[in-house]
Scaffold this motif. Structure first.
Motif, PDB file in Angstrom:
ATOM      1  N   PRO A 496       0.840  -1.207   0.000  1.00 28.96           N
ATOM      2  CA  PRO A 496       0.000   0.000   0.000  1.00 28.96           C
ATOM      3  C   PRO A 496       0.871   1.251   0.000  1.00 28.96           C
ATOM      4  CG  PRO A 496       0.107  -0.929   2.204  1.00 28.96           C
ATOM      5  CD  PRO A 496       0.810  -1.902   1.297  1.00 28.96           C
ATOM      6  N   LYS A 497       0.209   2.386  -0.249  1.00 31.46           N
ATOM      7  CA  LYS A 497       0.931   3.655  -0.244  1.00 31.46           C
ATOM      8  C   LYS A 497       1.567   3.884   1.130  1.00 31.46           C
ATOM      9  CE  LYS A 497      -0.273   5.065  -4.418  1.00 31.46           C
ATOM     10  NZ  LYS A 497      -0.946   3.866  -4.877  1.00 31.46           N
ATOM     11  N   ARG A 498       2.717   4.516   1.118  1.00 26.22           N
ATOM     12  CA  ARG A 498       3.412   4.796   2.377  1.00 26.22           C
ATOM     13  C   ARG A 498       2.577   5.720   3.250  1.00 26.22           C
ATOM     14  NH1 ARG A 498       8.318   2.863   2.508  1.00 26.22           N
ATOM     15  NH2 ARG A 498       8.711   3.978   4.445  1.00 26.22           N
ATOM     16  N   LEU A 499       2.817   5.640   4.544  1.00 27.52           N
ATOM     17  CA  LEU A 499       2.069   6.469   5.493  1.00 27.52           C
ATOM     18  C   LEU A 499       2.215   7.953   5.166  1.00 27.52           C
ATOM     19  CD1 LEU A 499       3.115   4.627   8.766  1.00 27.52           C
ATOM     20  CD2 LEU A 499       0.914   4.458   7.603  1.00 27.52           C
ATOM     21  N   SER A 500       3.359   8.330   4.598  1.00 29.03           N
ATOM     22  CA  SER A 500       3.614   9.736   4.291  1.00 29.03           C
ATOM     23  C   SER A 500       2.978  10.175   2.978  1.00 29.03           C
ATOM     24  CB  SER A 500       5.123   9.990   4.226  1.00 29.03           C
ATOM     25  OG  SER A 500       5.728   9.137   3.261  1.00 29.03           O
ATOM     26  N   SER A 501       2.425   9.235   2.219  1.00 25.90           N
ATOM     27  CA  SER A 501       1.859   9.564   0.914  1.00 25.90           C
ATOM     28  C   SER A 501       0.464  10.172   1.057  1.00 25.90           C
ATOM     29  CB  SER A 501       1.779   8.302   0.040  1.00 25.90           C
ATOM     30  OG  SER A 501       1.046   8.540  -1.127  1.00 25.90           O
ATOM     31  N   ARG A 502       0.206  11.203   0.272  1.00 26.19           N
ATOM     32  CA  ARG A 502      -1.121  11.820   0.276  1.00 26.19           C
ATOM     33  C   ARG A 502      -2.180  10.844  -0.219  1.00 26.19           C
ATOM     34  NH1 ARG A 502       0.182  17.731  -2.528  1.00 26.19           N
ATOM     35  NH2 ARG A 502       1.649  18.481  -0.953  1.00 26.19           N
ATOM     36  N   ALA A 503      -1.745   9.896  -1.054  1.00 27.33           N
ATOM     37  CA  ALA A 503      -2.703   8.956  -1.639  1.00 27.33           C
ATOM     38  C   ALA A 503      -3.095   7.843  -0.672  1.00 27.33           C
ATOM     39  CB  ALA A 503      -2.120   8.346  -2.911  1.00 27.33           C
ATOM     40  N   ALA A 504      -2.416   7.740   0.476  1.00 28.69           N
ATOM     41  CA  ALA A 504      -2.714   6.659   1.419  1.00 28.69           C
ATOM     42  C   ALA A 504      -4.150   6.729   1.921  1.00 28.69           C
ATOM     43  CB  ALA A 504      -1.733   6.693   2.593  1.00 28.69           C
ATOM     44  N   VAL A 505      -4.640   7.943   2.185  1.00 33.91           N
ATOM     45  CA  VAL A 505      -6.003   8.109   2.697  1.00 33.91           C
ATOM     46  C   VAL A 505      -7.016   7.627   1.662  1.00 33.91           C
ATOM     47  CG1 VAL A 505      -7.739   9.771   3.442  1.00 33.91           C
ATOM     48  CG2 VAL A 505      -5.377   9.998   4.233  1.00 33.91           C
ATOM     49  N   ASP A 506      -6.840   8.045   0.402  1.00 29.35           N
ATOM     50  CA  ASP A 506      -7.762   7.621  -0.651  1.00 29.35           C
ATOM     51  C   ASP A 506      -7.716   6.111  -0.845  1.00 29.35           C
ATOM     52  OD1 ASP A 506      -8.535  10.228  -1.110  1.00 29.35           O
ATOM     53  OD2 ASP A 506      -7.066  10.550  -2.714  1.00 29.35           O
ATOM     54  N   GLU A 507      -6.520   5.564  -0.784  1.00 28.02           N
ATOM     55  CA  GLU A 507      -6.368   4.124  -0.996  1.00 28.02           C
ATOM     56  C   GLU A 507      -7.109   3.337   0.087  1.00 28.02           C
ATOM     57  OE1 GLU A 507      -2.649   1.651  -2.481  1.00 28.02           O
ATOM     58  OE2 GLU A 507      -2.430   2.186  -0.365  1.00 28.02           O
ATOM     59  N   ILE A 508      -6.986   3.768   1.315  1.00 32.30           N
ATOM     60  CA  ILE A 508      -7.673   3.067   2.404  1.00 32.30           C
ATOM     61  C   ILE A 508      -9.188   3.224   2.260  1.00 32.30           C
ATOM     62  CG2 ILE A 508      -8.061   3.044   4.902  1.00 32.30           C
ATOM     63  CD1 ILE A 508      -5.114   3.779   5.241  1.00 32.30           C
ATOM     64  N   ASN A 509      -9.642   4.436   1.965  1.00 37.00           N
ATOM     65  CA  ASN A 509     -11.084   4.660   1.793  1.00 37.00           C
ATOM     66  C   ASN A 509     -11.664   3.761   0.706  1.00 37.00           C
ATOM     67  OD1 ASN A 509     -11.897   6.569   3.750  1.00 37.00           O
ATOM     68  ND2 ASN A 509     -10.899   8.221   2.611  1.00 37.00           N
ATOM     69  N   GLN A 510     -10.895   3.545  -0.356  1.00 41.80           N
ATOM     70  CA  GLN A 510     -11.369   2.714  -1.459  1.00 41.80           C
ATOM     71  C   GLN A 510     -11.303   1.224  -1.137  1.00 41.80           C
ATOM     72  OE1 GLN A 510      -8.848   3.947  -4.684  1.00 41.80           O
ATOM     73  NE2 GLN A 510      -9.642   6.035  -4.704  1.00 41.80           N
ATOM     74  N   SER A 511     -10.673   0.880  -0.027  1.00 33.94           N
ATOM     75  CA  SER A 511     -10.464  -0.533   0.314  1.00 33.94           C
ATOM     76  C   SER A 511     -11.571  -1.119   1.178  1.00 33.94           C
ATOM     77  CB  SER A 511      -9.122  -0.706   1.042  1.00 33.94           C
ATOM     78  OG  SER A 511      -8.048  -0.330   0.198  1.00 33.94           O
ATOM     79  N   PHE A 512     -12.390  -0.275   1.786  1.00 22.65           N
ATOM     80  CA  PHE A 512     -13.472  -0.790   2.626  1.00 22.65           C
ATOM     81  C   PHE A 512     -14.434  -1.624   1.783  1.00 22.65           C
ATOM     82  CE2 PHE A 512     -12.200   2.911   5.223  1.00 22.65           C
ATOM     83  CZ  PHE A 512     -12.027   2.275   6.449  1.00 22.65           C
TER      84      PHE A 512
END
Length: 531
Positions: A496-512
């Motif tokens: 997954p995107k690194r914790l520091s990546s801005r895209a990490a939040v979107d990636e997690i939201n799309q994973s639910f």
């Protein structure tokens, strides 16, 4: 449409060839193997290196286009820099001659027998081929005449082919002006097409000029022509995606309505004369990606790889179909759902009844299945920083973001602030952040977690670090390593995107809820109906 996989083959065209990590070198057959009954099954290269810088030369070839391992045939130079190497070949095949870090293309077939000369300081720039046991001087001008035996004529054709490859490499591959990167990709649509057509015209003229003056085998001419045809087709197909990656000062270009019309040529997809061309293979896999994306499917969608497999099985035929289906399967093994990969692999038997590629694919699947999407994550029982004990299965029904780290690692410490911020953003959501420490010093780890009041669940592997049983179960090579698990406890994303990546939040939201979309049945038979 995703583009990362498209970029790699294109970048490779603009760079000097590099040898793959050598498989175990095989000794070339001995002179005893060159009996009249077996010599037709071999290609022979003998010659001399001027000013040798190392003491051996090698030939590498891939018999199986789905196996990344190359067969390496290596031989030593004698005190005069001379060598002879004999390579078993089943038919016409692309290969490479390797001298240290220098690599040049070869085209070999049964009966090839060549004298090879080059400078040790510059193999690719000085490489010359001559046929062995073929008259020279005036008689050589009649290489197509009756003065030559069939064997001699074939050797001359092999020399012509390999000299052409050397010259074409210098003319087009080593010349940045003919490459899509770095400057030409910045062009807009019309001038970019003009560039591709200009390059294609020069490549065809170069080929036809050499074909008229020399003699090539039909197999080699087909190969050389396919390299030109599919370099154009592939670069045009991937231009929009590649430009979006490279030119970050502009948005994605909108192409004219007829830009992709050239794909409607029915002969472009199924060309049995192009089977040896790597450009042909790359074009087809990129075409499949493009066509599936047109149906509004993205790589992250549950049915992207089954849809790709179904499309290729319907639109391709002949010898190329099992190769491209195999390429799609290999992508699915790495990025798709394990159950879907297994279903496609079982169906693949119908396209490879003689098992040319199936063993390679089965071994590849077995290597990746434990960490594919949908594979169950290894359970664990670990002590928390507060003295409690937790199991991974305690969090069933939630997304789980695993962070394997060490409190003494600088990169891990840098990510702490990002981790805390990310956890706060998902407070109250159906996700748990589990931080698994691989620290040897329990007291130092516990003190850091408690003093900093780090959020999330904090557990520690008791001894062993990256050598521990748990680290091996998760195939950990380094820290930090992040892994996202679905609500059903299976792997959802191993990178997954690194914790520091801005895209990490979107990636997690799309994973639910995505785990349920993967595990819901996808009817492969329905997708491939009409194949």
């Amino acid at each position: 449409m995703g583009t990362l996989l498209l970029l790699a083959p294109l970048l490779g065209q603009a760079q000097a060839r590099k040898p793959s990590a050598p498989a175990q070198a095989q000794h070339a057959p001995t002179a005893a193997d060159n009996s009249p009954s077996t010599v037709a099954n071999f290609a022979v290269l003998s010659g001399r290196v001027s000013g040798p810088t190392i003491d051996s030369v090698a030939i590498s070839l891939r018999e199986n286009p789905l196996d990344p391992k190359e067969k390496i045939f290596r031989t030593s130079l004698n005190e005069r820099g001379e060598f002879k190497i004999t390579v078993p070949v089943k038919g016409a095949t692309k290969a490479d001659i390797v001298y240290g870090d220098d690599v040049a293309p070869l085209f070999l077939d049964p009966g090839t027998d060549l004298d090879v000369r080059f400078k040790g300081s510059d193999m690719s720039g000085s490489l010359k081929f001559k046929p062995n046991d073929v008259p020279t001087g005036f008689k050589a001008k009649f290489s197509n005449g009756s003065s030559l035996t069939n064997e001699q004529r074939h050797r001359q054709q092999a020399a012509n082919a390999n000299n052409y490859l050397v010259e074409a490499d210098a003319q087009f591959v080593e010349n940045d002006g003919f490459q899509v990167l770095p400057d030409n990709i910045q062009l807009y649509e019309a001038p970019f097409i003009s560039f591709l057509e200009y390059r294609r015209k020069h490549q065809f003229n170069f080929l036809e000029d050499h074909a008229a003056k020399q003699s090539f085998t039909q197999e080699f001419y087909n190969y050389a022509k396919a390299e030109v045809v599919y370099a154009y087709a592939n670069d045009r197909l991937t231009y929009q995606d590649l430009r979006e990656q490279v030119v970050n000062t502009e948005g994605r270009l909108k192409m004219s309505p007829d830009y992709y019309n050239y794909l409607n040529d029915p002969a472009l997809l199924n060309d049995p004369t192009a089977i040896q061309s790597e450009q042909y293979h790359e074009f087809l896999i990129n075409y499949v990606h493009f066509a599936v994306a047109q149906s509004k499917r993205q790589r992250s969608d549950a049915d992207f790889y089954p849809a790709s497999y179904a499309l290729a099985s319907k639109q391709l035929n002949g010898a190329i179909r099992p190769i491209i289906l195999g390429r799609i399967l290999q992508e699915s093994f790495r990025f798709g759902h394990v159950k879907q990969s297994a279903a496609m692999l079982a169906d693949y038997r119908t396209y490879d009844p003689k098992g040319h590629y199936l063993p390679t694919l089965k071994a590849d699947f077995d290597r990746h299945k434990d960490f594919s999407i949908g594979a169950p994550a290894p359970d664990f029982k670990l002590a928390t920083a507060t003295g409690d004990t937790v199991h991974l299965h305690d969090f069933a029904g939630k997304l789980v973001y695993l962070n394997f780290w060490k409190s003494t690692n600088g990169l891990c410490l840098r990510d702490l602030a990002y981790a805390q911020d990310l956890i706060r953003k998902f407070e109250g959501k159906n996700i748990t952040f589990i931080n698994v420490a691989l620290d040897e010093n329990e007291q130092a780890w516990r003190q850091l977690v408690n003093m900093k009041r780090l959020p999330g669940v904090h557990v520690r592997v008791a001894g062993g670090g990256l050598r521990s049983t748990l680290a091996k179960a998760y195939a950990l090579q380094e820290v930090p390593t992040y892994i996202l698990l679905g609500e059903d406890g299976t792997f959802l994303n191993t990178k997954p995107k690194r914790l520091s990546s801005r895209a990490a939040v979107d990636e997690i939201n799309q994973s639910f809820g995505k785990a349920s979309t993967y595990t819901s049945a996808i009817d492969l038979r329905a997708l491939t109906e009409g194949k």
